[in-house]
Design a protein around this motif. Structure first.
Motif, PDB file in Angstrom:
ATOM      1  N   ASP A  42       0.833  -1.204   0.000  1.00 19.86           N
ATOM      2  CA  ASP A  42       0.000   0.000   0.000  1.00 19.86           C
ATOM      3  C   ASP A  42       0.870   1.257   0.000  1.00 19.86           C
ATOM      4  N   PHE A  43       1.791   1.350  -0.981  1.00 18.84           N
ATOM      5  CA  PHE A  43       2.771   2.441  -0.959  1.00 18.84           C
ATOM      6  C   PHE A  43       2.504   3.553  -1.967  1.00 18.84           C
ATOM      7  N   LEU A  44       1.571   3.373  -2.901  1.00 19.04           N
ATOM      8  CA  LEU A  44       1.462   4.287  -4.034  1.00 19.04           C
ATOM      9  C   LEU A  44       1.052   5.709  -3.645  1.00 19.04           C
ATOM     10  N   MET A  45       0.177   5.848  -2.671  1.00 22.89           N
ATOM     11  CA  MET A  45      -0.208   7.193  -2.250  1.00 22.89           C
ATOM     12  C   MET A  45       0.954   7.890  -1.541  1.00 22.89           C
ATOM     13  N   ASP A  46       1.662   7.160  -0.682  1.00 22.48           N
ATOM     14  CA  ASP A  46       2.845   7.735  -0.020  1.00 22.48           C
ATOM     15  C   ASP A  46       3.886   8.152  -1.046  1.00 22.48           C
ATOM     16  N   ASN A  47       4.042   7.341  -2.094  1.00 25.36           N
ATOM     17  CA  ASN A  47       5.030   7.663  -3.117  1.00 25.36           C
ATOM     18  C   ASN A  47       4.663   8.938  -3.862  1.00 25.36           C
ATOM     19  N   MET A  48       3.373   9.077  -4.223  1.00 25.77           N
ATOM     20  CA  MET A  48       2.966  10.292  -4.921  1.00 25.77           C
ATOM     21  C   MET A  48       3.144  11.508  -4.028  1.00 25.77           C
ATOM     22  N   ASN A  49       2.833  11.375  -2.738  1.00 24.80           N
ATOM     23  CA  ASN A  49       3.016  12.502  -1.830  1.00 24.80           C
ATOM     24  C   ASN A  49       4.490  12.876  -1.701  1.00 24.80           C
ATOM     25  N   ALA A  50       5.367  11.879  -1.687  1.00 29.07           N
ATOM     26  CA  ALA A  50       6.802  12.165  -1.614  1.00 29.07           C
ATOM     27  C   ALA A  50       7.280  12.868  -2.875  1.00 29.07           C
ATOM     28  N   ASN A  51       6.798  12.438  -4.020  1.00 31.28           N
ATOM     29  CA  ASN A  51       7.175  13.105  -5.265  1.00 31.28           C
ATOM     30  C   ASN A  51       6.611  14.517  -5.346  1.00 31.28           C
ATOM     31  N   LEU A  52       5.442  14.731  -4.748  1.00 27.98           N
ATOM     32  CA  LEU A  52       4.892  16.092  -4.680  1.00 27.98           C
ATOM     33  C   LEU A  52       5.762  16.986  -3.801  1.00 27.98           C
ATOM     34  N   THR A  53       6.270  16.427  -2.719  1.00 29.97           N
ATOM     35  CA  THR A  53       7.136  17.195  -1.821  1.00 29.97           C
ATOM     36  C   THR A  53       8.458  17.553  -2.487  1.00 29.97           C
ATOM     37  N   ASN A  54       8.968  16.624  -3.270  1.00 32.39           N
ATOM     38  CA  ASN A  54      10.282  16.811  -3.881  1.00 32.39           C
ATOM     39  C   ASN A  54      10.253  17.507  -5.235  1.00 32.39           C
ATOM     40  N   GLY A  55       9.081  17.589  -5.863  1.00 30.47           N
ATOM     41  CA  GLY A  55       9.012  18.174  -7.196  1.00 30.47           C
ATOM     42  C   GLY A  55       7.583  18.300  -7.681  1.00 30.47           C
ATOM     43  N   THR A  56       7.345  17.880  -8.915  1.00 26.53           N
ATOM     44  CA  THR A  56       6.040  18.025  -9.550  1.00 26.53           C
ATOM     45  C   THR A  56       5.544  16.677 -10.032  1.00 26.53           C
ATOM     46  N   VAL A  57       4.276  16.402  -9.805  1.00 24.03           N
ATOM     47  CA  VAL A  57       3.621  15.225 -10.362  1.00 24.03           C
ATOM     48  C   VAL A  57       2.701  15.696 -11.483  1.00 24.03           C
ATOM     49  N   SER A  58       2.958  15.247 -12.703  1.00 21.39           N
ATOM     50  CA  SER A  58       2.180  15.738 -13.832  1.00 21.39           C
ATOM     51  C   SER A  58       2.193  14.744 -14.985  1.00 21.39           C
ATOM     52  N   TRP A  59       1.208  14.905 -15.853  1.00 23.44           N
ATOM     53  CA  TRP A  59       1.130  14.168 -17.113  1.00 23.44           C
ATOM     54  C   TRP A  59       0.826  15.151 -18.234  1.00 23.44           C
ATOM     55  N   ASP A  60       1.436  14.944 -19.395  1.00 25.73           N
ATOM     56  CA  ASP A  60       1.097  15.724 -20.583  1.00 25.73           C
ATOM     57  C   ASP A  60       0.042  14.984 -21.394  1.00 25.73           C
ATOM     58  N   MET A  61      -0.969  15.711 -21.851  1.00 26.40           N
ATOM     59  CA  MET A  61      -1.979  15.149 -22.735  1.00 26.40           C
ATOM     60  C   MET A  61      -1.459  15.256 -24.166  1.00 26.40           C
ATOM     61  N   VAL A  62      -1.017  14.128 -24.703  1.00 27.13           N
ATOM     62  CA  VAL A  62      -0.473  14.083 -26.061  1.00 27.13           C
ATOM     63  C   VAL A  62      -1.571  13.575 -26.986  1.00 27.13           C
ATOM     64  N   VAL A  63      -2.082  14.466 -27.818  1.00 25.20           N
ATOM     65  CA  VAL A  63      -3.210  14.169 -28.704  1.00 25.20           C
ATOM     66  C   VAL A  63      -2.696  13.609 -30.020  1.00 25.20           C
ATOM     67  N   THR A  64      -3.274  12.495 -30.444  1.00 21.53           N
ATOM     68  CA  THR A  64      -2.946  11.873 -31.727  1.00 21.53           C
ATOM     69  C   THR A  64      -4.073  12.156 -32.717  1.00 21.53           C
ATOM     70  N   ILE A  65      -3.742  12.822 -33.810  1.00 24.67           N
ATOM     71  CA  ILE A  65      -4.733  13.142 -34.841  1.00 24.67           C
ATOM     72  C   ILE A  65      -4.894  11.940 -35.769  1.00 24.67           C
ATOM     73  N   ALA A  66      -6.124  11.539 -36.016  1.00 22.00           N
ATOM     74  CA  ALA A  66      -6.385  10.367 -36.855  1.00 22.00           C
ATOM     75  C   ALA A  66      -5.930  10.593 -38.286  1.00 22.00           C
ATOM     76  N   ASN A  67      -5.407   9.544 -38.896  1.00 25.24           N
ATOM     77  CA  ASN A  67      -5.185   9.528 -40.329  1.00 25.24           C
ATOM     78  C   ASN A  67      -6.464   9.107 -41.034  1.00 25.24           C
ATOM     79  N   ASP A  68      -6.488   9.273 -42.348  1.00 21.68           N
ATOM     80  CA  ASP A  68      -7.707   8.987 -43.112  1.00 21.68           C
ATOM     81  C   ASP A  68      -8.157   7.529 -42.974  1.00 21.68           C
ATOM     82  N   ASN A  69      -7.203   6.626 -42.775  1.00 18.49           N
ATOM     83  CA  ASN A  69      -7.551   5.198 -42.709  1.00 18.49           C
ATOM     84  C   ASN A  69      -7.822   4.706 -41.287  1.00 18.49           C
TER      85      ASN A  69
END
Length: 328
Positions: free
Chosen positions: A225-252
């Motif tokens: 049960d460590f994942l919440m503690d890990n995210m909190n530690a990473n928040l303390t030490n820096g930034t927790v973030s994700w980039d939304m990378v959009v993929t545009i469909a090709n014609d096919n």
């Protein structure tokens, strides 16, 4: 003052029992009856923890912001999520129905969040770690869920007559990196496609990924049960973030089939960034009361004709009524 959200049930005047009664009344429709039956398949396969989601049962809440990164996306959509910084109420989770699923074992994960724009619009993003879906039809997916409950041999037998499932299993067996990583070091994918709509009314099919862009490592001692503690530690030490990378469909590319992977070169735009500011347990946070229905969209987005999307929406609507009524 608590905000009133059209999708945050806990902030509404409706009580859980009133919501359950509304769900019962709606169950007269064929669609809702199908959702109820499908929901029972999930319960049989994954189990039922009273008052909890039947899939992605274990998880915790976070809040943060969703901010624009590249205005190139504005050529495709007039959605306010691409032009203004918005508030976020979200949840990270394990796939499956175990409330005590171990954090120190590899498995599929989920990321879902409700975006509230400055003008009060709402948008739901609900993504997971699969590259594409194992079925293009809801009934075929429910067959798979049922087979999962029966065991590996049942899945193999089902796959023998399902080319989509064969392709899914082969791809993920070959390409999956099973290295243990925290939520914040995990990429999540939309699986389903959506349409962007711009000021001229032009539609463009897209998928996207939430790609880790902040602190991503395991920085605490691992345990069940460590994942919440890990995210909190990473928040303390820096930034927790994700980039939304959009993929545009090709014609096919087929936007209505979640079981087909979009292959080859595509135009990709890093449109926005999700940044976490704090976490909380479900008991202390607000994410447990949110129905993370991926068809709840802001202006500038439109759903495709993908039947999996419609099925997800119906099952989620039934599920939130059930689990909130169990909390009484």
């Amino acid at each position: 003052m608590t905000k009133v959200s059209t999708v945050t049930i806990g902030a509404l005047a409706l009580t859980a029992s009133a919501l359950a009664q509304t769900s019962i009344a709606q169950a007269q429709s064929t669609e809702h009856n199908t959702a109820e039956k499908d929901y029972r398949v999930f319960e049989k396969t994954f189990g039922a923890t009273k008052g909890k989601r039947r899939n992605h049962t274990k998880g915790f809440c976070f809040v943060g912001e969703f901010a624009p990164v590249d205005n190139a996306i504005l050529a495709y959509s007039n959605s306010p999520i691409f032009s203004s910084t918005s508030e976020v109420n979200g949840r990270v989770s394990h796939k499956g129905g175990k409330n005590l699923s171990p954090d120190d074992k590899f498995g599929d994960r989920g990321l879902a969040f409700e975006i509230t724009t400055p003008d009060g619009d709402y948008h739901i993003i609900n993504v997971n770690t699969e590259d594409f879906f194992p079925a293009s039809k809801p009934a075929d997916f429910i067959d798979l869920v049922r087979a999962l409950g029966e065991g590996g041999e049942a899945v193999k037998a089902l796959a023998a007559g399902r080319p989509e499932l064969q392709a899914y299993l082969a791809h993920h067996k070959k390409n999956r990196d099973t290295t243990l990583r925290p939520y914040e070091g995990t990429q999540f994918n939309s699986v389903n496609a959506f349409y962007l709509v711009n000021e001229s009314g032009d539609r463009t099919a897209i998928r996207w990924s939430m790609v880790p862009s902040g602190s991503q490592g395991i920085v605490v001692e691992t345990n069940s049960d460590f994942l919440m503690d890990n995210m909190n530690a990473n928040l303390t030490n820096g930034t927790v973030s994700w980039d939304m990378v959009v993929t545009i469909a090709n014609d096919n590319d087929d936007p209505n089939n979640a079981a087909i992977r979009w292959e080859g070169e595509h135009t990709r735009i890093t449109a926005t960034r999700l940044t976490v500011t704090s976490t909380s347990t479900e008991a202390d946070g607000e994410c447990d009361a949110v129905n993370f229905d991926p068809t709840v969209l802001s202006d500038g987005f439109v759903v495709t004709d993908d039947p999996i999307l419609e099925a997800r929406s119906q099952i989620y609507a039934h599920g939130i009524g059930v689990r909130l009524s169990e909390k009484e």
